[in-house]
Design an enzyme around this catalytic site. Structure first.
Site, mmCIF file in Angstrom:
data_model
loop_
_atom_site.group_PDB
_atom_site.id
_atom_site.type_symbol
_atom_site.label_atom_id
_atom_site.label_comp_id
_atom_site.label_asym_id
_atom_site.label_seq_id
_atom_site.Cartn_x
_atom_site.Cartn_y
_atom_site.Cartn_z
ATOM 1 N N LYS A 199 0.836 -1.208 0.000
ATOM 2 C CA LYS A 199 0.000 0.000 0.000
ATOM 3 C C LYS A 199 0.864 1.249 0.000
ATOM 4 O O LYS A 199 1.808 1.369 0.798
ATOM 5 C CB LYS A 199 -0.924 0.033 1.237
ATOM 6 N N GLU A 249 -10.170 12.217 11.091
ATOM 7 C CA GLU A 249 -9.378 11.110 11.630
ATOM 8 C C GLU A 249 -8.570 11.508 12.857
ATOM 9 O O GLU A 249 -7.865 12.511 12.851
ATOM 10 C CB GLU A 249 -8.422 10.586 10.547
ATOM 11 N N GLU A 293 -7.340 -2.135 2.364
ATOM 12 C CA GLU A 293 -6.769 -0.827 2.711
ATOM 13 C C GLU A 293 -6.886 -0.569 4.208
ATOM 14 O O GLU A 293 -5.943 -0.118 4.860
ATOM 15 C CB GLU A 293 -7.507 0.261 1.918
ATOM 16 N N GLU A 426 -12.129 9.848 -6.205
ATOM 17 C CA GLU A 426 -12.146 9.872 -4.739
ATOM 18 C C GLU A 426 -11.461 11.133 -4.208
ATOM 19 O O GLU A 426 -11.915 11.745 -3.237
ATOM 20 C CB GLU A 426 -11.448 8.625 -4.180
ATOM 21 N N LYS A 430 -13.137 14.047 -1.789
ATOM 22 C CA LYS A 430 -12.572 14.444 -0.498
ATOM 23 C C LYS A 430 -12.388 15.956 -0.366
ATOM 24 O O LYS A 430 -12.344 16.474 0.755
ATOM 25 C CB LYS A 430 -11.248 13.717 -0.258
#
Length: 441
Positions: A199, A249, A293, A426, A430
């Site tokens: 990743k 987050e 992910e 994506e 965002k």
């Protein structure tokens, strides 16, 4: 603030303080009334100017001005926290952040690490608001400290309404371009590369140039209205630029020895129809690529925390719904060993796999080699640290506001099965919230 009484009250407390022996950290406080903490911050002439509100319901809202003491290293900050804890009494909060990758060149005026003890704190809690003046007497001349505090109080201005967000014409440039992005995704998803680095979180800088950018505090105030389940922060180290954001987050929250963190990775968009929106959430939870992910993130967090903890527990995967996107999240709780410090935690946890990749060093090596824009404090850390408690966000969903350009940042975790066009969309999702505030949605 609606009157000068709070300032006069603090001046009186400061006068009284001169007659008593003082040591360590002292906070003088008085109740006050305030409509908008950002409206108060915006009219002040003192720098730095800083705003912070944690994600939790009922969290204290902070506006801070000036600096009593600042640190550009975690070692210096930890030593200061320990020295004050030894003296005893009330303990201060330090506010600030860290760059995504302190090893690489960052943004001008933003050090790789910077935490400060502010001179003035305006705090709003559920029962009202408090204006505080912070002082230090353990390592400086008392007369000079009191004189600096007086000067800062004398410079305070009355709160004013924030300016309106006026429409601007922007020129947009994406770095990398969509073609360059597709090439990087192809490199990361090449089977040979996946074999050693499953990743890599690639990012994009969307630069919006204009003759005069909007007021950053007015922009943040509007942004936070639609980001209720997020952290909110803003910092101006100099008059000409600001870093603002509404990140969803958490890096970690520490209350004594108890630590809470989370694996927030795996993304889909939202739609207005409730049934379709729930169907998208169900698909996200079941999707192999997005689950992989998220797994990359929580496995690394568990590995990093285990040497520092007596116990680590992870919750079930669930969906977090934000205004424009929804994410997979797993909560992690740990009981830290008694000697573990924030310095140790911040030396091992960031950058998390949600913004860097797995394994960290090979993912960072790819990012350092291939990304042409500077991440700076994007995807770094922002929050508060004290001896007893710390709460830190991952600085995503953010904007760097300069005099003639706003730079927006977004990233996507690239793993086996990632498609360049889907990941590019994506990125647009965002930044959709702030783009709509800028009239670009």
């Amino acid at each position: 603030m609606q009157s000068t009484h709070p300032i006069e009250a603090l001046k009186h407390q400061l006068d009284t303080l001169c007659e008593t022996a003082s040591k360590g950290f002292i906070r003088l406080s008085t109740p006050c009334q305030v409509e908008s903490l950002m409206g108060w911050l915006n009219v002040q002439s003192v720098y730095p100017r800083l705003y912070w509100r944690a994600r939790d319901a009922g969290a204290i809202e902070y506006a801070a001005l000036g600096v009593v003491k600042a640190f550009d290293s975690l070692g210096g900050l930890q030593a200061d926290l320990a020295a004050l804890a030894d003296i005893g009494g009330e303990q201060p909060d330090y506010f600030g952040g860290m760059a995504f990758d302190p090893v690489t060149p960052g943004w001008q005026h933003f050090p790789g690490c910077h935490f400060l003890l502010p001179r003035i704190e305006l705090r709003r809690h559920q029962t009202g608001a408090t204006l505080s003046l912070n002082l230090r007497f353990d390592d400086r001349c008392p007369e000079a400290e009191i004189a600096q505090a007086r000067a800062c109080l004398a410079a305070l201005e009355e709160e004013q309404p924030l300016p309106c967000l006026l429409p601007h014409v922007y020129q947009r440039e994406d770095r990398p371009s969509q073609k360059e992005w597709a090439a990087s995704v192809a490199q990361v998803t090449n089977p040979d590369h996946l074999g050693h680095t499953p990743k890599v979180v690639l990012s994009r800088e969307t630069c919006l140039t204009t003759r005069e950018t909007p007021n950053p505090w007015a922009l943040l105030a509007r942004w936070q209205v639609g980001a209720t389940d997020c952290f909110h922060f803003g910092i101006q180290l100099t008059p000409h630029e600001a870093f603002i954001g509404c990140p969803p987050e958490r890096l970690y929250k520490r209350e004594g020895r108890h630590l809470m963190t989370e694996a927030l990775a795996g993304t889909t968009h939202r739609v207005r129809d409730a049934q379709q929106d729930q169907a998208l959430a169900d698909e996200l939870l079941a999707d192999k690529k997005n689950s992989l992910e998220n797994q990359c993130v929580y496995q690394q967090l568990l590995t990093q925390l285990e040497p520092h903890s007596s116990q680590v527990n992870m919750g079930e995967a669930h969906i977090v719904k934000l205004r424009s996107v929804q994410h997979i999240r797993r909560l992690i709780h740990a009981e830290l060993h008694s000697d573990v410090t924030d310095q140790q935690l911040l030396s091992v946890l960031p950058p998390t796999p949600a913004v860097g990749g797995v394994p960290r060093e090979s993912a960072l090596a790819f990012i350092r080699q291939h990304e042409r824009h500077r991440r700076g404090w994007y995807a770094g850390v922002f929050g508060s640290i004290s001896h007893a408690n710390s709460d830190l966000s991952v600085a995503i969903r953010c904007a760097h506001v300069g005099p003639e350009a706003i730079r927006l940042y977004a990233g996507a975790g690239i793993v086996a099965g990632s498609q360049p066009d889907e990941e590019w969309r994506e990125l647009d999702t965002k930044i959709a919230d702030i783009m709509s505030l800028l009239g670009m949605g």
